[in-house]
Every structure is written in C-alpha cells, then in structure tokens.
Design a protein around this motif. Structure first.
Motif, PDB file in Angstrom:
ATOM      1  N   THR A   1      41.336  49.567  46.459  1.00  0.00           N
ATOM      2  CA  THR A   1      41.798  50.871  45.968  1.00  0.00           C
ATOM      3  C   THR A   1      41.808  50.947  44.446  1.00  0.00           C
ATOM      4  N   ILE A   2      41.566  49.803  43.781  1.00  0.00           N
ATOM      5  CA  ILE A   2      41.616  49.762  42.314  1.00  0.00           C
ATOM      6  C   ILE A   2      40.235  50.081  41.749  1.00  0.00           C
ATOM      7  N   PRO A   3      40.088  51.173  41.008  1.00  0.00           N
ATOM      8  CA  PRO A   3      38.774  51.528  40.456  1.00  0.00           C
ATOM      9  C   PRO A   3      38.239  50.460  39.507  1.00  0.00           C
ATOM     10  N   ASN A   4      36.937  50.284  39.527  1.00  0.00           N
ATOM     11  CA  ASN A   4      36.231  49.421  38.572  1.00  0.00           C
ATOM     12  C   ASN A   4      36.696  47.969  38.643  1.00  0.00           C
TER      13      ASN A   4
ATOM     14  N   GLN B   1      33.668  35.558  40.695  1.00  0.00           N
ATOM     15  CA  GLN B   1      33.043  36.471  41.646  1.00  0.00           C
ATOM     16  C   GLN B   1      33.032  37.917  41.145  1.00  0.00           C
ATOM     17  N   GLY B   2      33.605  38.147  39.969  1.00  0.00           N
ATOM     18  CA  GLY B   2      33.669  39.500  39.435  1.00  0.00           C
ATOM     19  C   GLY B   2      34.739  40.355  40.081  1.00  0.00           C
ATOM     20  N   LYS B   3      35.640  39.766  40.844  1.00  0.00           N
ATOM     21  CA  LYS B   3      36.635  40.526  41.589  1.00  0.00           C
ATOM     22  C   LYS B   3      37.933  40.649  40.798  1.00  0.00           C
ATOM     23  N   VAL B   4      37.852  41.293  39.647  1.00  0.00           N
ATOM     24  CA  VAL B   4      39.026  41.362  38.781  1.00  0.00           C
ATOM     25  C   VAL B   4      40.100  42.283  39.341  1.00  0.00           C
ATOM     26  N   GLY B   5      39.724  43.225  40.197  1.00  0.00           N
ATOM     27  CA  GLY B   5      40.736  44.059  40.830  1.00  0.00           C
ATOM     28  C   GLY B   5      41.692  43.262  41.689  1.00  0.00           C
ATOM     29  N   MET B   6      41.218  42.144  42.218  1.00  0.00           N
ATOM     30  CA  MET B   6      42.056  41.281  43.047  1.00  0.00           C
ATOM     31  C   MET B   6      43.160  40.608  42.233  1.00  0.00           C
ATOM     32  N   ILE B   7      43.021  40.591  40.906  1.00  0.00           N
ATOM     33  CA  ILE B   7      44.064  40.000  40.074  1.00  0.00           C
ATOM     34  C   ILE B   7      45.382  40.733  40.288  1.00  0.00           C
ATOM     35  N   PHE B   8      45.304  42.050  40.458  1.00  0.00           N
ATOM     36  CA  PHE B   8      46.527  42.822  40.649  1.00  0.00           C
ATOM     37  C   PHE B   8      47.114  42.574  42.040  1.00  0.00           C
ATOM     38  N   SER B   9      46.261  42.311  43.018  1.00  0.00           N
ATOM     39  CA  SER B   9      46.761  41.900  44.327  1.00  0.00           C
ATOM     40  C   SER B   9      47.452  40.545  44.233  1.00  0.00           C
TER      41      SER B   9
ATOM     42  N   HIS C   1      42.193  43.979  31.539  1.00  0.00           N
ATOM     43  CA  HIS C   1      42.213  45.260  30.830  1.00  0.00           C
ATOM     44  C   HIS C   1      41.118  46.215  31.315  1.00  0.00           C
ATOM     45  N   LEU C   2      40.189  45.733  32.134  1.00  0.00           N
ATOM     46  CA  LEU C   2      39.049  46.569  32.535  1.00  0.00           C
ATOM     47  C   LEU C   2      39.328  47.485  33.712  1.00  0.00           C
ATOM     48  N   PRO C   3      39.872  46.998  34.855  1.00  0.00           N
ATOM     49  CA  PRO C   3      39.955  47.833  36.051  1.00  0.00           C
ATOM     50  C   PRO C   3      41.151  48.777  36.046  1.00  0.00           C
ATOM     51  N   GLY C   4      41.152  49.673  37.041  1.00  0.00           N
ATOM     52  CA  GLY C   4      42.282  50.577  37.236  1.00  0.00           C
ATOM     53  C   GLY C   4      42.048  51.944  36.630  1.00  0.00           C
TER      54      GLY C   4
END
Length: 344
Positions: free
Chosen positions: A67-70, A266-274, A322-325
């Motif tokens: 659900t996290i953009p970018n 893996q480029g999955k920076v949105g998973m950092i927030f998870s 700082h990139l996603p969301g």
C-alpha cells in the motif's frame, strides 16, 4: 568514466541521520571490542523468521508494504522538459558489500552528473561530524539535576540498565544523556565500528569522497544542527519507549540492520515501514519518530534539491527510507513538476 572504481576501496532510517551515525562511530566505540579483528556482521532476517513462524502475520506485512507508493525501487530517473536528466538514489548508512554494489545504470548516470546532493556535505569528513555533537550539549544531555533514573519508572530503569550492560555500556556513563542520543548511538552495529576503524566507508561517505575526487560539486541538503534538532524534537517519553524496544530485541540492531539490508538489496524499501511496525509495540512512539525524522525532513530536502534539479545533471543520494510513501521524496518531486521513474 568518473568514479569507475567507486566504493570498492571501502556504510536508519534506512538508518538514522548521517550526523548521528558518524558521531556514533567515534563516541560509542568504547562499547564494542575493537580489538576483535573479525569484520563480519551477525544478524538474521526477521521477516524470514516471521514467514516461517507466523505466515499470516508475514502476509499482513507484505500487504501493508504494497500500500506504500514508490516502495519497490532505490534508483530513480528525474526528468523535466528542456532539462537534462537527474537521478535519485536511496542509500543505507552501512558498509555492507550488498549496499556498496550499485544498482544497474548507476555508473552511466553518475558519469553524466556535475552535482551530487547528499544529506550532509560534511559526511566527507566524519571526524568533523563527531565534533559537531560536542558543540550542542543542550540537545544531547538532560538538563539540571535530571538523570535517566529520574525520568524512567523503576522497571524501565532496570530494563535500560540491563540492555546497555549486555552491550558493554555502563548505565552510569549514559545517566545524563537524552534518550534519543543513546537510541541513535545504538543504531550503529559493532561490526560497522570495527569496519570504520579499518578504513571501510559507508555508502554516503564513499559517494561524497568520490564526487570530490572526480570534480563533481558536493552539496548538503541539511546542516548538522538541523539533524540534531530533528532528533531532539522527538519527546523523551517516545524515545524512551523506542529505546526500551530496541534493547529488548535479542540481537538488537544486528537483526534489524540485516533485515533492512536484505530488503534494500531487493529494492523493497516500502517493507522498511512494515519492519518498523513489526518491531514496535508502541505505534505512537514509532509514528512520532517517523514524522519528525522522515516526513518533516523529506519536505526540506525536496525544497532544497529543486534548484539543482531545475538545472539538471544532479544526483540526489539520501537514506532510502526518504524515498517511498505519499510524502516521500519521489512523490514530492513529482508534485514539483518532475517525472520520476524507477530505473530498477
């Protein structure tokens, strides 16, 4: 091509601010066995463990990340009509080889830029960053007669003292330090401190040094004082909760950092927030940290980067979180009129 050997001689969120990371390498070095010549880092992927032990919760973490953009790339191309392209790179402030292995297309892009913007231009001189911390005791230390055991309930005092002792730190040495400073100091793994002592560079520092060597203009998007203030603005009670949770983890930052490196690779920076939600039992404390340390600073970075992007041939290199969301740099730059496209 300029910088063709970049990084191979050598580095949250995806760690915390660069200033704290650099200072921690110096100030917190007493807490680790520097006589140990072993440079390997320990740690396990917490999500791999979660997938095995609680697949339902793991799937929820995946769904949250989606659900996290970018949130699925660390390298982006920035374009606007009539302007030569620029680039956005998410970094991690560690010296792990997986992080230093640059994404596809990076070197071609780097060879075409004339400006590199980073969080702090001073990262090229980490010794100066450590000195900067000593200039602001009002931000790093408890004022008056206050000590940690005065602002912590008895059970929390015991938890923090035991957690620090496990890491080789005497509670008495930290008694006058504000919780945020202790928390951020513990963000740096012992192996990274040992690597730094051996001359290894974290990614941001290596990028900055190569830019200077290659005649590329180096620009900081923040000042050291601003990074201090961002951390000191988070209320002590929230930072104490974050500190207790960090100290309660069996392997602390080793596991968290290993997980983040795997996600970054893996480029999955949105998973950092998870990941943050997974390790946090107090979501209010986690959100307070995210709001001041990530969201607020994103707005400043985007505003200050715009004049350089308007001229083109600029590379922005800042922490990957700082990139996603919806309020991340990718989205903020799009709102400024740029087309921002994932490269990898």
């Amino acid at each position: 091509m300029p910088g063709h050997n970049m990084l191979f001689t050598s580095r949250a969120f995806a760690n915390g601010p660069l200033l704290i990371m650099a200072a921690a390498l110096t100030i917190f070095s007493f807490s680790h066995a520097l006589a140990d010549d072993e440079l390997a880092c320990s740690g396990k992927n917490l999500f791999a463990q979660l997938k095995r032990e609680d697949p339902v919760r793991f799937e929820k973490a995946i769904e949250r990340a989606e659900t996290i953009p970018n949130g699925n790339a660390i390298f982006w191309k920035i374009e606007k009509s009539g302007v030569e392209p620029s680039w956005l790179l998410g970094t991690m402030h560690v010296s792990d080889p997986r992080v230093l292995d640059m994404p596809v297309g990076f070197y071609q892009a780097y060879g075409a830029v004339d400006t590199l913007t980073v969080e702090l231009a001073e990262v090229a001189e980490p010794e100066k960053l450590a000195i900067e911390i000593l200039k602001h005791p009002e931000l790093t230390t408890l004022q008056g007669d206050q000590t940690l055991d005065h602002i912590l309930p008895p059970d929390a005092t015991s938890d923090v003292a035991a957690g620090l002792k496990k890491r080789g730190i005497n509670m008495n040495l930290m008694a006058k330090m504000r919780p945020w400073f202790i928390y951020m100091g513990l963000q740096t793994r012992g192996c990274d401190i040992r690597r730094s002592a051996k001359g290894f560079k974290v990614l941001d520092e290596a990028l900055a040094l190569d830019a200077l060597n290659d005649g590329i203009r180096l620009v900081g998007l923040e000042t050291p004082a601003e990074q201090f203030e961002a951390m000191s603005d988070v209320p002590d009670n929230f930072m104490l909760q974050n500190l207790r949770e960090l100290l309660a983890l069996p392997n602390g930052m080793d596991d968290i950092t290993e997980t983040m490196i795997d996600l970054y690779d893996q480029g999955k920076v949105g998973m950092i927030f998870s990941l943050i939600e997974f390790v946090s039992t107090d979501q209010a404390a986690a959100k307070a940290l995210e709001s001041r340390l990530i969201t607020d600073r994103n707005k400043v970075m985007a505003e200050r980067a715009k004049p350089y992007l308007d001229n083109g041939r600029t590379m922005i290199a800042v922490g990957a979180a700082h990139l996603p969301g919806g309020e991340g740099l990718v989205e903020l730059l799009r709102k400024q009129g740029f087309t921002v496209t994932a490269v990898n």
